[in-house]
Design a protein around this motif. Sequence first.
Motif, PDB file in Angstrom:
ATOM      1  N   ARG A   1       0.848  -1.179   0.000  1.00 33.17           N
ATOM      2  CA  ARG A   1       0.000   0.000   0.000  1.00 33.17           C
ATOM      3  C   ARG A   1       0.890   1.238   0.000  1.00 33.17           C
ATOM      4  NH1 ARG A   1      -2.557  -4.128   2.269  1.00 33.17           N
ATOM      5  NH2 ARG A   1      -4.830  -4.270   2.095  1.00 33.17           N
ATOM      6  N   SER A   2       0.572   2.206  -0.837  1.00 34.31           N
ATOM      7  CA  SER A   2       1.446   3.377  -0.938  1.00 34.31           C
ATOM      8  C   SER A   2       1.387   4.186   0.353  1.00 34.31           C
ATOM      9  CB  SER A   2       1.042   4.239  -2.130  1.00 34.31           C
ATOM     10  OG  SER A   2      -0.281   4.706  -2.001  1.00 34.31           O
ATOM     11  N   ARG A   3       2.508   4.756   0.746  1.00 38.25           N
ATOM     12  CA  ARG A   3       2.639   5.532   1.967  1.00 38.25           C
ATOM     13  C   ARG A   3       3.837   6.456   1.832  1.00 38.25           C
ATOM     14  NH1 ARG A   3       4.511   0.187   5.376  1.00 38.25           N
ATOM     15  NH2 ARG A   3       6.620   0.027   4.528  1.00 38.25           N
ATOM     16  N   ASN A   4       3.890   7.471   2.683  1.00 42.03           N
ATOM     17  CA  ASN A   4       4.998   8.430   2.608  1.00 42.03           C
ATOM     18  C   ASN A   4       5.874   8.393   3.851  1.00 42.03           C
ATOM     19  OD1 ASN A   4       3.145   9.539   4.375  1.00 42.03           O
ATOM     20  ND2 ASN A   4       3.430  11.652   3.650  1.00 42.03           N
ATOM     21  N   TRP A   5       5.897   7.269   4.540  1.00 41.84           N
ATOM     22  CA  TRP A   5       6.730   7.094   5.727  1.00 41.84           C
ATOM     23  C   TRP A   5       7.388   5.713   5.667  1.00 41.84           C
ATOM     24  CZ3 TRP A   5       5.302   2.893   8.679  1.00 41.84           C
ATOM     25  CH2 TRP A   5       4.001   2.396   8.461  1.00 41.84           C
ATOM     26  N   LYS A   6       8.346   5.482   6.547  1.00 43.50           N
ATOM     27  CA  LYS A   6       9.087   4.222   6.523  1.00 43.50           C
ATOM     28  C   LYS A   6       8.975   3.491   7.857  1.00 43.50           C
ATOM     29  CE  LYS A   6      12.579   5.752   3.184  1.00 43.50           C
ATOM     30  NZ  LYS A   6      14.032   5.943   2.937  1.00 43.50           N
ATOM     31  N   PRO A   7       8.938   2.155   7.800  1.00 41.84           N
ATOM     32  CA  PRO A   7       9.012   1.370   9.034  1.00 41.84           C
ATOM     33  C   PRO A   7      10.470   1.261   9.492  1.00 41.84           C
ATOM     34  CG  PRO A   7       8.778  -0.089   7.157  1.00 41.84           C
ATOM     35  CD  PRO A   7       8.724   1.313   6.615  1.00 41.84           C
ATOM     36  N   GLU A   8      10.649   1.060  10.778  1.00 39.46           N
ATOM     37  CA  GLU A   8      11.993   0.932  11.342  1.00 39.46           C
ATOM     38  C   GLU A   8      11.998  -0.263  12.299  1.00 39.46           C
ATOM     39  OE1 GLU A   8      14.871   4.350  12.654  1.00 39.46           O
ATOM     40  OE2 GLU A   8      13.576   3.872  14.351  1.00 39.46           O
ATOM     41  N   GLU A   9      12.913  -1.193  12.082  1.00 38.80           N
ATOM     42  CA  GLU A   9      12.950  -2.427  12.852  1.00 38.80           C
ATOM     43  C   GLU A   9      13.718  -2.243  14.162  1.00 38.80           C
ATOM     44  OE1 GLU A   9      13.395  -7.043  11.539  1.00 38.80           O
ATOM     45  OE2 GLU A   9      15.024  -5.694  10.954  1.00 38.80           O
ATOM     46  N   HIS A  10      13.140  -2.751  15.253  1.00 38.68           N
ATOM     47  CA  HIS A  10      13.791  -2.688  16.560  1.00 38.68           C
ATOM     48  C   HIS A  10      13.689  -4.036  17.244  1.00 38.68           C
ATOM     49  CE1 HIS A  10      14.599   1.664  16.974  1.00 38.68           C
ATOM     50  NE2 HIS A  10      13.566   1.791  16.157  1.00 38.68           N
ATOM     51  N   ALA A  11      14.787  -4.460  17.858  1.00 38.13           N
ATOM     52  CA  ALA A  11      14.801  -5.713  18.615  1.00 38.13           C
ATOM     53  C   ALA A  11      14.199  -5.468  19.993  1.00 38.13           C
ATOM     54  CB  ALA A  11      16.225  -6.230  18.744  1.00 38.13           C
ATOM     55  N   VAL A  12      13.266  -6.335  20.395  1.00 39.41           N
ATOM     56  CA  VAL A  12      12.610  -6.211  21.696  1.00 39.41           C
ATOM     57  C   VAL A  12      12.513  -7.585  22.342  1.00 39.41           C
ATOM     58  CG1 VAL A  12      11.235  -4.246  20.877  1.00 39.41           C
ATOM     59  CG2 VAL A  12      10.254  -6.552  20.837  1.00 39.41           C
ATOM     60  N   GLU A  13      12.184  -7.595  23.629  1.00 41.42           N
ATOM     61  CA  GLU A  13      11.837  -8.826  24.332  1.00 41.42           C
ATOM     62  C   GLU A  13      10.336  -8.783  24.617  1.00 41.42           C
ATOM     63  OE1 GLU A  13      13.643 -11.568  25.364  1.00 41.42           O
ATOM     64  OE2 GLU A  13      15.325 -10.812  24.155  1.00 41.42           O
ATOM     65  N   ILE A  14       9.660  -9.890  24.347  1.00 42.69           N
ATOM     66  CA  ILE A  14       8.213  -9.959  24.547  1.00 42.69           C
ATOM     67  C   ILE A  14       7.925 -10.971  25.645  1.00 42.69           C
ATOM     68  CG2 ILE A  14       5.992 -10.451  23.479  1.00 42.69           C
ATOM     69  CD1 ILE A  14       7.181  -9.633  20.812  1.00 42.69           C
ATOM     70  N   GLU A  15       7.201 -10.537  26.671  1.00 42.76           N
ATOM     71  CA  GLU A  15       6.927 -11.397  27.822  1.00 42.76           C
ATOM     72  C   GLU A  15       5.724 -12.290  27.558  1.00 42.76           C
ATOM     73  OE1 GLU A  15       5.936 -11.209  32.616  1.00 42.76           O
ATOM     74  OE2 GLU A  15       5.960  -9.366  31.426  1.00 42.76           O
ATOM     75  N   ASN A  16       5.876 -13.552  27.864  1.00 39.69           N
ATOM     76  CA  ASN A  16       4.767 -14.498  27.821  1.00 39.69           C
ATOM     77  C   ASN A  16       3.982 -14.369  29.125  1.00 39.69           C
ATOM     78  OD1 ASN A  16       3.046 -16.687  27.533  1.00 39.69           O
ATOM     79  ND2 ASN A  16       4.616 -18.206  28.046  1.00 39.69           N
ATOM     80  N   VAL A  17       2.723 -13.967  29.041  1.00 33.99           N
ATOM     81  CA  VAL A  17       1.926 -13.729  30.245  1.00 33.99           C
ATOM     82  C   VAL A  17       1.042 -14.927  30.609  1.00 33.99           C
ATOM     83  CG1 VAL A  17       1.911 -11.238  29.852  1.00 33.99           C
ATOM     84  CG2 VAL A  17       0.018 -12.622  28.985  1.00 33.99           C
ATOM     85  N   ARG A  18       1.240 -16.046  29.930  1.00 31.08           N
ATOM     86  CA  ARG A  18       0.410 -17.210  30.243  1.00 31.08           C
ATOM     87  C   ARG A  18       0.569 -17.574  31.719  1.00 31.08           C
ATOM     88  NH1 ARG A  18      -2.781 -20.407  27.842  1.00 31.08           N
ATOM     89  NH2 ARG A  18      -2.262 -19.769  25.704  1.00 31.08           N
ATOM     90  N   GLY A  19      -0.581 -17.725  32.388  1.00 34.01           N
ATOM     91  CA  GLY A  19      -0.586 -18.008  33.812  1.00 34.01           C
ATOM     92  C   GLY A  19      -0.787 -16.783  34.669  1.00 34.01           C
ATOM     93  N   LYS A  20      -0.603 -15.610  34.092  1.00 35.13           N
ATOM     94  CA  LYS A  20      -0.827 -14.367  34.846  1.00 35.13           C
ATOM     95  C   LYS A  20      -1.601 -13.352  34.008  1.00 35.13           C
ATOM     96  CE  LYS A  20       4.004 -13.064  33.928  1.00 35.13           C
ATOM     97  NZ  LYS A  20       5.280 -12.619  34.538  1.00 35.13           N
ATOM     98  N   GLU A  21      -2.499 -13.881  33.159  1.00 35.74           N
ATOM     99  CA  GLU A  21      -3.301 -13.011  32.301  1.00 35.74           C
ATOM    100  C   GLU A  21      -4.161 -12.038  33.090  1.00 35.74           C
ATOM    101  OE1 GLU A  21      -2.857 -16.960  29.999  1.00 35.74           O
ATOM    102  OE2 GLU A  21      -3.122 -16.320  32.095  1.00 35.74           O
TER     103      GLU A  21
END
Length: 277
Positions: A35-55
Amino acid sequence: MTISTVPADLFYFVPPADGSRPFNTINADLKTGQRSRNWKPEEHAVEIENVRGKEDEYTLDNAGFQYVQNKPKHTAFTNDEDIEKEYYPESIQLIKEVTGASKVVLFDHTVRRHRPNVIDSDPTKRQPVTQVHVDQTAASATARVHRHLPKEEAEQLVKKRFQIINLWRPISHPAIDYPLTLCDYRSVDPAKDFVPVALIYSDREGETLGVIYNANHKWKFQKDMTPEEAVLIKCYDSLHDNNIAVCTPHTGFKDKTAPEDAPLRESIELRALVFYD
């Protein structure tokens, strides 16, 4: 052993360098799926927490999202008419039960199926979204009420608290490949992290929020989420209260810890106008 966090690369929003108003067009190129757009995505490394058991620690009011155990009666998700006839009514009831809302109006849905190398060129070929975003701004949320309800009713409803909430769930099998991650609103700086992005349709304009990278963001997901589990995602809340989450940045992501032969993600999201007396 339960995995506590997983590494991921998320794509954030970078505003246009020339300061112009950022936009996306809704119609994809038939050859590329872009899809046409006039901005750019930027990739960042993150840590994602698994909340299973404490939803239960995460609610629509404190974090902007809420997990629920809910086995749907409708399980086919292959025909839009059947989805609207069978899945919409039970989803309205679920949203009312979770939120205490007096009125819920579903205004659309999207079924997504991860199909590598298939062009996302039309509504029948929707792929997981891999861009951090929020579906609505304050202006577009209010416009949605007026778009989907009679004028006089809409004018009265927007005077009270209202929300836009998405109901997301895996279908067919657990969401192992490209699961959904949500950003805890308590880790967001709404004054700096959000930028309105015009969404250009052929006949009108909508608006979403681009999300700028912030190292303080706390990302969560429910690992191996099943079709009997769902998550409510707050996209907007008209209540002005610093202690209440307004929205939830979210995105699909590639789980690097998932087995190579994991089934490809399939999911459905409903979008709801939610009203309170």
